[in-house]
Motif scaffolding. Structure first.
Motif, PDB file in Angstrom:
ATOM      1  N   UNK A 258       0.730  -1.295   0.057  1.00 32.03           N
ATOM      2  CA  UNK A 258       0.074   0.264   0.106  1.00 32.03           C
ATOM      3  C   UNK A 258       0.910   1.106   0.042  1.00 32.03           C
ATOM      4  N   UNK A 259       0.602   2.233  -0.925  1.00 32.58           N
ATOM      5  CA  UNK A 259       1.296   3.454  -1.038  1.00 32.58           C
ATOM      6  C   UNK A 259       0.221   4.512  -0.249  1.00 32.58           C
ATOM      7  N   UNK A 260       0.804   5.374   0.553  1.00 31.52           N
ATOM      8  CA  UNK A 260       0.049   6.090   1.038  1.00 31.52           C
ATOM      9  C   UNK A 260       0.898   7.602   1.610  1.00 31.52           C
ATOM     10  N   UNK A 261       0.206   8.498   2.116  1.00 28.33           N
ATOM     11  CA  UNK A 261       0.847   9.652   2.915  1.00 28.33           C
ATOM     12  C   UNK A 261       0.858   9.299   4.185  1.00 28.33           C
ATOM     13  N   UNK A 262      -0.288   8.412   4.885  1.00 30.21           N
ATOM     14  CA  UNK A 262      -0.350   7.864   6.091  1.00 30.21           C
ATOM     15  C   UNK A 262      -0.401   6.665   6.591  1.00 30.21           C
ATOM     16  N   UNK A 263       0.879   6.001   6.555  1.00 33.94           N
ATOM     17  CA  UNK A 263       1.021   4.614   6.873  1.00 33.94           C
ATOM     18  C   UNK A 263       0.334   4.244   8.295  1.00 33.94           C
ATOM     19  N   UNK A 264       0.734   5.200   9.108  1.00 34.74           N
ATOM     20  CA  UNK A 264       0.254   5.056  10.433  1.00 34.74           C
ATOM     21  C   UNK A 264      -1.240   4.816  10.739  1.00 34.74           C
TER      22      UNK A 264
ATOM     23  N   UNK B 207      -5.410   1.879  -8.324  1.00 35.20           N
ATOM     24  CA  UNK B 207      -5.460   2.974  -7.776  1.00 35.20           C
ATOM     25  C   UNK B 207      -6.873   3.408  -7.401  1.00 35.20           C
ATOM     26  N   UNK B 208      -7.009   3.738  -6.038  1.00 31.56           N
ATOM     27  CA  UNK B 208      -8.080   3.947  -5.402  1.00 31.56           C
ATOM     28  C   UNK B 208      -8.765   5.312  -5.627  1.00 31.56           C
ATOM     29  N   UNK B 209      -9.996   5.306  -6.244  1.00 31.64           N
ATOM     30  CA  UNK B 209     -10.428   6.743  -6.711  1.00 31.64           C
ATOM     31  C   UNK B 209     -12.018   6.441  -6.631  1.00 31.64           C
ATOM     32  N   UNK B 210     -12.891   7.526  -6.327  1.00 29.55           N
ATOM     33  CA  UNK B 210     -14.448   7.482  -6.526  1.00 29.55           C
ATOM     34  C   UNK B 210     -14.739   7.158  -8.065  1.00 29.55           C
ATOM     35  N   UNK B 211     -13.693   7.487  -8.974  1.00 26.13           N
ATOM     36  CA  UNK B 211     -14.089   7.234 -10.167  1.00 26.13           C
ATOM     37  C   UNK B 211     -13.920   5.939 -11.071  1.00 26.13           C
ATOM     38  N   UNK B 212     -13.335   4.744  -9.987  1.00 29.38           N
ATOM     39  CA  UNK B 212     -12.910   3.685 -10.643  1.00 29.38           C
ATOM     40  C   UNK B 212     -14.343   2.683 -10.602  1.00 29.38           C
ATOM     41  N   UNK B 213     -13.882   1.562 -11.207  1.00 26.12           N
ATOM     42  CA  UNK B 213     -14.787   0.549 -11.087  1.00 26.12           C
ATOM     43  C   UNK B 213     -15.355   0.174  -9.766  1.00 26.12           C
ATOM     44  N   UNK B 214     -16.601  -0.256  -9.431  1.00 27.34           N
ATOM     45  CA  UNK B 214     -17.105  -0.316  -8.132  1.00 27.34           C
ATOM     46  C   UNK B 214     -16.665  -1.479  -7.482  1.00 27.34           C
ATOM     47  N   UNK B 215     -16.220  -1.568  -6.372  1.00 24.45           N
ATOM     48  CA  UNK B 215     -15.979  -2.842  -5.477  1.00 24.45           C
ATOM     49  C   UNK B 215     -17.172  -3.534  -5.332  1.00 24.45           C
TER      50      UNK B 215
ATOM     51  N   UNK C 299      -2.557   2.194  -4.685  1.00 25.46           N
ATOM     52  CA  UNK C 299      -2.288   3.397  -4.504  1.00 25.46           C
ATOM     53  C   UNK C 299      -3.240   4.305  -3.811  1.00 25.46           C
ATOM     54  N   UNK C 300      -2.858   5.122  -2.911  1.00 25.22           N
ATOM     55  CA  UNK C 300      -3.942   5.853  -2.334  1.00 25.22           C
ATOM     56  C   UNK C 300      -3.450   7.351  -2.317  1.00 25.22           C
ATOM     57  N   UNK C 301      -4.490   8.134  -2.739  1.00 24.76           N
ATOM     58  CA  UNK C 301      -4.259   9.679  -2.733  1.00 24.76           C
ATOM     59  C   UNK C 301      -5.067  10.537  -1.609  1.00 24.76           C
ATOM     60  N   UNK C 302      -4.632  11.780  -1.690  1.00 22.92           N
ATOM     61  CA  UNK C 302      -5.372  12.554  -0.740  1.00 22.92           C
ATOM     62  C   UNK C 302      -5.934  13.846  -1.813  1.00 22.92           C
ATOM     63  N   UNK C 303      -6.219  15.019  -0.923  1.00 25.21           N
ATOM     64  CA  UNK C 303      -6.572  16.066  -1.591  1.00 25.21           C
ATOM     65  C   UNK C 303      -7.545  15.931  -2.847  1.00 25.21           C
ATOM     66  N   UNK C 304      -7.062  16.363  -4.059  1.00 24.20           N
ATOM     67  CA  UNK C 304      -7.921  16.441  -5.181  1.00 24.20           C
ATOM     68  C   UNK C 304      -7.779  15.066  -5.917  1.00 24.20           C
TER      69      UNK C 304
ATOM     70  N   UNK D  50      -9.661  10.631   1.617  1.00 22.56           N
ATOM     71  CA  UNK D  50      -8.444   9.791   1.162  1.00 22.56           C
ATOM     72  C   UNK D  50      -8.827   8.522   0.958  1.00 22.56           C
ATOM     73  N   UNK D  51      -7.493   8.007   0.357  1.00 23.57           N
ATOM     74  CA  UNK D  51      -7.595   6.621   0.059  1.00 23.57           C
ATOM     75  C   UNK D  51      -7.301   5.383   1.244  1.00 23.57           C
ATOM     76  N   UNK D  52      -7.143   6.167   2.260  1.00 25.12           N
ATOM     77  CA  UNK D  52      -6.817   5.241   3.264  1.00 25.12           C
ATOM     78  C   UNK D  52      -7.960   4.072   3.753  1.00 25.12           C
ATOM     79  N   UNK D  53      -9.234   4.731   3.989  1.00 24.55           N
ATOM     80  CA  UNK D  53     -10.325   3.708   4.478  1.00 24.55           C
ATOM     81  C   UNK D  53     -10.682   2.936   3.256  1.00 24.55           C
ATOM     82  N   UNK D  54     -10.731   3.780   1.984  1.00 21.89           N
ATOM     83  CA  UNK D  54     -10.974   2.557   0.865  1.00 21.89           C
ATOM     84  C   UNK D  54     -10.027   1.556   0.693  1.00 21.89           C
ATOM     85  N   UNK D  55      -8.550   1.813   1.005  1.00 18.36           N
ATOM     86  CA  UNK D  55      -7.673   0.660   0.891  1.00 18.36           C
ATOM     87  C   UNK D  55      -7.967  -0.412   2.053  1.00 18.36           C
TER      88      UNK D  55
END
Ligand SMILES: C[S@@+](CC[C@H](N)C(=O)[O-])C[C@H]1O[C@@H](n2cnc3c(N)ncnc32)[C@H](O)[C@@H]1O
Length: 219
Positions: free
Chosen positions: A5-11, A84-92, A109-114, A138-143
């Motif tokens: 998992x790639x993230x800005x918030x590993x904690x 890539x975790x994004x609200x625009x992706x294929x639905x889980x 891949x998780x993102x934040x911001x825009x 952010x993408x942490x909860x989706x991940x």
């Protein structure tokens, strides 16, 4: 399975990693690794994002930052699926979960911001997945949602008190919803457990459960 998992918030994943299903899966030889984009960013002062071209609000996670993070870990383009975790992706869905659980390696891949620079989705990720039609911060909860669903499908992840096989959306229930469960007491405030469940007749119990599952799924 090797999960990265790639993230800005590993904690943010500390709690998730401590969950029994995850600990069991790791004890079974699966791997869960976390990578912080800031550790490998080619930019100064831990910068990872930038203002959007064309103007507007918010910051965008840079493509060179995501590429550098993947290069640092895999030495180039990974030979496995990168989601890539994004609200625009294929639905889980459970079908997507079953599909991902077959992979030997998976990178999230998780993102934040825009969100991500569009080139991440085009050139660095193989898949884009959304956990639902709503926007989180952010993408942490989706991940964690995706990982939880995938990890519980790995052999040995669940304890004996959970089957993991007969669940809502499973093939065992023809993709339908699971039947109702009851436990002690058999009566509470006049609310009785259905007699069939107290009958000790396993054939009737099985039939009743399948019927309940069909009824719930049809409504
Ligand atoms: C605030 S969101 C960005 C939303 C983006 N600007 C849009 O409108 O599509 C920030 C990040 O959170 C994650 N995220 C938010 N909602 C998500 C969802 N429903 N499914 C998967 N990831 C999501 C993604 O990683 C996304 O890039």
């Amino acid at each position: 399975m090797k999960l990265d998992i790639f993230t800005l918030f590993p904690e943010a994943f500390d709690w998730f990693r401590s969950q029994r299903s995850v600990r069991n899966a790791i004890a079974e030889g699966n791997e869960l690794r976390l990578f912080d984009y800031r550790e490998t960013t080619p930019l100064g002062a831990g910068q990872v994002d930038d203002a959007p071209y064309g103007g507007g609000a918010g910051m965008v996670l840079r493509v060179d930052v995501v590429a550098a993070a993947l290069d640092a870990v895999y030495g180039g383009a990974p030979g496995h699926r990168v989601v890539a975790l994004t609200p625009q992706g294929r639905q889980l869905t459970q079908d997507v979960v079953e599909e991902l659980a077959q992979e030997e390696r998976l990178t999230l891949l998780s993102a934040r911001f825009e969100g991500f620079d569009e080139r991440v989705g085009i050139h660095l990720a193989s898949d884009a997945i959304s956990i639902g039609p709503y926007v989180l911060s952010g993408g942490e909860l989706p991940a964690m949602v995706l990982l939880d669903a995938v990890v519980r499908r790995l052999p040995g992840a669940l304890g004996s008190e959970e089957s993991g096989l007969v669940e809502s959306f499973s093939a065992e229930l023809d993709g339908g919803l699971e039947y109702p469960h009851y436990t002690r007491p058999s009566e509470f405030r006049g609310w009785r457990v259905p007699d069939v469940l107290l009958s000790g007749d396993h054939r009737r119990v099985d039939e009743w459960r399948m019927e309940q599952s069909r009824l719930r799924s049809a409504s």
